[in-house]
Design an enzyme around this catalytic site. Structure first.
Site, PDB file in Angstrom:
ATOM      1  NE  ARG A  90      63.961  81.467  44.595  1.00 24.44           N
ATOM      2  CZ  ARG A  90      62.709  81.834  44.825  1.00 24.44           C
ATOM      3  NH1 ARG A  90      62.055  81.340  45.852  1.00 24.44           N
ATOM      4  NH2 ARG A  90      62.106  82.687  44.035  1.00 24.44           N
ATOM      5  CG  HIS A 440      60.125  69.038  55.015  1.00 25.93           C
ATOM      6  ND1 HIS A 440      60.073  67.738  55.464  1.00 25.93           N
ATOM      7  CD2 HIS A 440      60.441  68.962  53.703  1.00 25.93           C
ATOM      8  CE1 HIS A 440      60.348  66.917  54.465  1.00 25.93           C
ATOM      9  NE2 HIS A 440      60.577  67.634  53.390  1.00 25.93           N
ATOM     10  NE  ARG A 546      35.195  38.924  45.850  1.00 31.13           N
ATOM     11  CZ  ARG A 546      35.913  40.044  45.975  1.00 31.13           C
ATOM     12  NH1 ARG A 546      37.041  40.177  45.321  1.00 31.13           N
ATOM     13  NH2 ARG A 546      35.490  41.020  46.752  1.00 31.13           N
ATOM     14  NE  ARG A 602      34.497  34.710  41.210  1.00 27.55           N
ATOM     15  CZ  ARG A 602      35.670  35.143  41.685  1.00 27.55           C
ATOM     16  NH1 ARG A 602      36.457  35.868  40.913  1.00 27.55           N
ATOM     17  NH2 ARG A 602      36.029  34.869  42.923  1.00 27.55           N
ATOM     18  CD  GLU A 726      38.459  34.951  35.650  1.00 30.32           C
ATOM     19  OE1 GLU A 726      38.931  34.964  36.789  1.00 30.32           O
ATOM     20  OE2 GLU A 726      37.569  34.158  35.272  1.00 30.32           O
ATOM     21  N   GLY A 747      38.270  40.013  34.394  1.00 27.36           N
ATOM     22  CA  GLY A 747      38.895  39.707  35.678  1.00 27.36           C
ATOM     23  C   GLY A 747      40.381  39.984  35.522  1.00 27.36           C
ATOM     24  CB  THR A 748      42.216  43.199  35.268  1.00 29.07           C
ATOM     25  OG1 THR A 748      41.638  43.745  36.457  1.00 29.07           O
ATOM     26  CG2 THR A 748      41.500  43.745  34.052  1.00 29.07           C
ATOM     27  CG  ASN A 749      42.852  40.879  40.380  1.00 30.43           C
ATOM     28  OD1 ASN A 749      43.247  42.000  40.083  1.00 30.43           O
ATOM     29  ND2 ASN A 749      41.988  40.671  41.353  1.00 30.43           N
ATOM     30  CG  ASP A 750      42.745  34.767  37.762  1.00 31.18           C
ATOM     31  OD1 ASP A 750      43.841  34.455  38.280  1.00 31.18           O
ATOM     32  OD2 ASP A 750      41.650  34.437  38.239  1.00 31.18           O
ATOM     33  CB  CYS A 812      34.807  42.735  38.422  1.00 31.98           C
ATOM     34  SG  CYS A 812      35.253  41.105  37.822  1.00 31.98           S
TER      35      CYS A 812
END
Length: 855
Positions: A90, A440, A546, A602, A726, A747-750, A812
């Protein structure tokens, strides 16, 4: 080098070397649980094999020596015609991957051996076992299509007019074996052994295993252990059985044995779903002594491992054997209930309870449920076993590949197999006509939080016609159904759903998490409804409000467009004066909901072109409203448009050129604050300046805000002014910016967009390929890129705190709800995280876990 370890040599701490299955078998052997003897070939041997494509001589020699010891402990001989030792081979990876890799049972049989076995034991058992071995060996080791074997069995069942495999006569089994041997060459036992070991090694890189690791973010370089164990037989008659049992209910966490078993069967029968098993409760009547012993073993294992267990067992001639134990997969509801109950029972501490919950399990609790009122009006067309809770609707599809053919799908199968894993992940829910609560489909669906109904025998599936029939109703591919994984009911069409509520054990667990976490958890909310939801979920404030989202309502958008298209400052101020009362009321509503909690607002951020009309009809309406020619409006729209707006005229740049925009917003915030105070509401505004790249930009906007506050007699200590980080330049000059700011928020997206050089809107075309090829470990827009973006964040924090030690720094972006990113934020010393309202419970748990792991 040592490659082979007997169970007596291992322990649960050795799972990286022995694989999880081997490590737990070793641990159970050590604590006196009845485990059939055996040994493990290490994951190290697998990694070497995958590199060299050969089992080296040292491994071969160690396996042969281990087999001799196994023969001694069982008093049987491998390959002997008179007293044969049969074994299972197995797979067992360091991290449990149920059903993804290969297993061969009953290994060691040949024509001569099976003849003698039939004489000394039970003839039907002997030939059934041989039939099973050839089928597994042929399909797994030789790669022969499983359907070829199933076709032979089905023909014999028709010939004997029986429906179940166990109803076949001995002669039928002999004929099946004869036909099997026309397509499978059965080698001598020792060759069988090494061919099986090689097949298990290879299965580490089969397609379903690779897909499972990708879907669950598991590393590809661990390899699998190979467990070689003396066979015990649940198919020796009605005093033998095989089963799977959970120490608690994996659907709701209730503290009672939960599982199933099959009399006169082997493990593959129950896992495959081809036979419908008996509830473990029935064992009390059929095998009461075995039930009591199993219950005792289950409780001992749970106390030993301090967690709910998933146990595979076999009873051979009234003797119980445990073949495997592992931490049980469970629903989010069960995970919370088990964790809290175990604290109350004194098995674990509060800290351990919080660490046992996965963020994914918390997310599962947010699954929709069918509206009870709708259920009263609609009649279910069928009912199966409720395998995984939650409601799901979608177009019916009958293959894993077709799950991508519609936006929402329900995968309908007789039973699922590991090959369906990708489709199970894509589909909104799973429905099977066969199988039990440990099949399963049930196990996989519970593990990933998908609604699932199994064993719905009322439906008859025709895979060729791509339809199922229930009663006199035909449901075809593409027809929409709703399934209720909490009750097992199936409905035609889409039923309305309601969101789950959180009380009892969930509230208690969240309170413990709040005790241990250090990061403040806030929410991104732009309206009072989202603010209320976030507060109900435990948010400690709003980390991102926003303001631009408030402008798109019909009565406001015209005034915004009027402001954008104005030719002078006076015209802009006139338009802005129409918007200010709306903004003030918006802020008042949010302050009312968040009474006494901070609200980070903001200032206007997006490029102005986003507010302008694109359709001809809207352009005509705007021109008419403004009293100007359509051509004039089109010309102004054309002039405002940009080639790369995300890097263009937006954020604080708007306030630098048009300070009246930020003046209006600041006045609206402070007026809302003053009026709220008069109404007994404590407003705590934190005004955030977006897209700052140079401290001088912040200084300019800061003066505008402070002037508005002075004019309205608002004191400086009643509000805060900060900035979003950003732009990489802002992070690298954070020591200068920190002198002027009360707080930072990443602002971690930008920041990701600008650091990696990716466009958020376009990167989806190639980022999945980058992750697949290992260029990025994860999509950097989903989880913080620690090497790049993370390094910039660390530099920013260090430089800012060198000049202002107590400056508050948070995050954020969307990463604020990602558990891995939250752990990183904790480690670099941030004060807060902010995420979408429905991610708040996940963020709280993740923050607590980060604190417990790293402090």
């Amino acid at each position: 080098m040592k490659y082979v370890y007997h169970f007596e040599e291992g322990s649960k701490e050795m799972k990286n070397l022995l694989g999880n299955k081997g490590a737990q078998l070793s641990e159970m052997t050590k604590i006196g649980i009845p485990v059939p003897p055996g040994f493990i070939i290490s994951t190290r041997a697998c990694v070497e094999y995958l590199s060299s494509k050969k089992i080296n001589d040292e491994i071969v020699q160690q396996v042969k020596e281990a087999m001799k010891k196994l023969e001694e402990s069982t008093r049987k001989k491998f390959g002997s015609e008179n007293n044969p030792l049969l074994i299972s081979v197995r797979s067992g990876a360091p991290i449990s991957m149920p059903g993804m890799m290969d297993t061969i049972l009953n290994l060691g049989l040949t024509d001569e051996i099976v003849e003698n076995l039939a004489k000394t034991t039970n003839e039907w058992f002997a030939y059934d076992t041989y039939r099973r071995f050839i089928q597994m060996f042929g399909s797994i080791v030789n790669g022969i299509d499983e359907n070829k074997f199933e076709k032979i069995i089905e023909e014999e069942k028709k010939r004997e007019n029986v429906k179940k495999d166990q109803q076949l006569s001995v002669n039928a089994l002999k004929r099946i074996i004869m036909h099997y041997k026309e397509i499978v060459d059965v080698p001598p036992p020792e060759k069988q052994l090494f061919m099986a070991i090689e097949a298990v090694f290879k299965s580490w890189n089969n397609e379903r295993a690779i897909n499972y690791r990708r879907l669950n973010n598991l590393p590809n370089d661990l390899g699998t252990g190979v467990v070689i164990q003396a066979m015990v037989f649940g198919n020796l008659g009605n005093d033998s059985c095989t089963g799977i049992v959970f120490t608690r209910n994996p659907a709701n966490g209730k503290n009672n044995l939960y599982g199933e078993f099959l009399l006169n069967a082997q493990g593959e029968d129950i896992v495959s779903g081809k036979r419908t098993p008996l509830s473990i409760e029935k064992m009390k009547d059929i095998m009461p002594e075995i039930y009591d012993e199993l219950n005792k073993v289950a409780k001992n294992l749970e106390k030993h491992y301090k967690d709910m267990q998933d146990i595979e067992f076999t009873v051979e001639k009234k003797k119980l054997y445990i073949l495997q134990t592992r931490t049980a997969k469970r629903t989010g509801m069960a995970a919370v209930n088990v964790a809290v109950d175990m604290v109350k029972e004194g098995i674990i501490k509060k800290e351990e309870a919080v660490l046992k919950i996965t963020p994914n399990q918390i997310e599962q609790l947010l699954h929709n449920q069918i509206d009870p009122l709708a259920k009263k009006k609609e009649k279910a067309i069928a009912k199966g076993l409720a395998a995984s809770p939650g409601a799901a609707f979608g177009a019916v599809v009958f293959t894993a590949d077709d799950t991508k053919a519609y936006e929402n799908t329900i995968l309908v199968r007789p039973e699922t197999s590991p090959e369906d894993i990708e489709g199970i992940h894509v589909a909104q829910g799973i429905l099977t006509s066969r199988g039990g609560l440990t099949s399963h489909a049930a196990v996989v669906a519970r593990g990933i939080g998908k609604p699932c109904v199994v064993g719905c025998s009322e439906i008859f599936i025709d895979e060729e016609k791509k339809q199922f029939v229930v009663g006199d109703r035909v449901v075809r591919e593409g027809d929409v159904i709703t399934i209720d994984g909490t009750t097992g009911e199936i409905y035609i069409g889409i039923l309305p759903v309601v969101k789950a509520e959180f009380t009892g054990n969930f509230s208690e667990l969240m309170n413990w998490a709040k005790e241990f976490k250090k990061l403040e958890v806030r929410a991104n909310a732009d309206n009072p409804e989202d603010a209320k939801i976030s507060q109900d979920f435990g948010a400690e404030g709003i980390g991102l409000c926003r303001t631009e989202h408030m402008f798109f309502k019909e009565e406001r958008i015209r005034a915004i467009r009027e402001m954008i298209l104005a030719d002078s400052k006076e015209e802009r101020k006139k338009a802005l004066s129409k918007i200010e009362p709306y903004q003030k009321e918006d802020f008042k509503e949010i302050f009312r909901v968040m009474n006494g909690l901070p609200v980070t607002i903001r200032l206007l951020d997006p490029p102005l072109h986003e507010f302008l009309p694109k359709e001809e009809k809207e352009i005509k309406e705007l021109a008419s409203f403004l009293g100007v020619d359509e051509s004039s409006v089109r010309e102004k729209i054309e002039n405002i448009s940009e080639f790369n707006p995300m890097l263009g005229f937006r954020g604080c740049r708007l306030g630098v050129k048009y300070p009246e925009i930020n003046e209006m917003q600041a006045r609206a915030i402070f007026k809302a604050m003053i009026e709220s105070k008069k109404e007994g509401i404590k407003a705590i505004p934190e005004i955030e300046v977006p897209l700052v790249g140079d401290v001088k930009e912040l200084v300019m906007i800061k003066k505008i805000i402070e002037k508005a506050a002075e004019e309205l007699n608002v004191k400086r200590d009643e509000y805060k002014i900060g900035t979003m980080i950003e732009v990489p330049r802002a992070a690298l000059t954070s020591d200068e910016i920190a002198r002027e700011a009360d707080f930072f928020s990443f602002g971690t997206n930008d920041l990701t967009q600008l650091t990696c050089g990716f466009s958020r809107d376009d990167a989806g075309k190639f980022l999945p390929l980058y992750v697949e090829k290992g260029i990025y470990e994860k999509d950097p827009f989903q989880s913080i890129d620690k090497k790049g973006v993370g390094t910039i964040m660390k530099i920013c924090v260090e430089k800012a705190r060198n000049v202002k030690q107590n400056i508050e720094i948070g995050i954020c972006g969307e990463h604020g709800g990602d558990p891995d990113s939250i752990e990183f934020c904790h480690k670099i010393g941030l004060n807060s995280i902010s995420c979408s309202p429905y991610r708040v419970p996940v963020a709280i748990i993740s923050a607590a876990q980060a604190s417990l792991r790293h402090n």
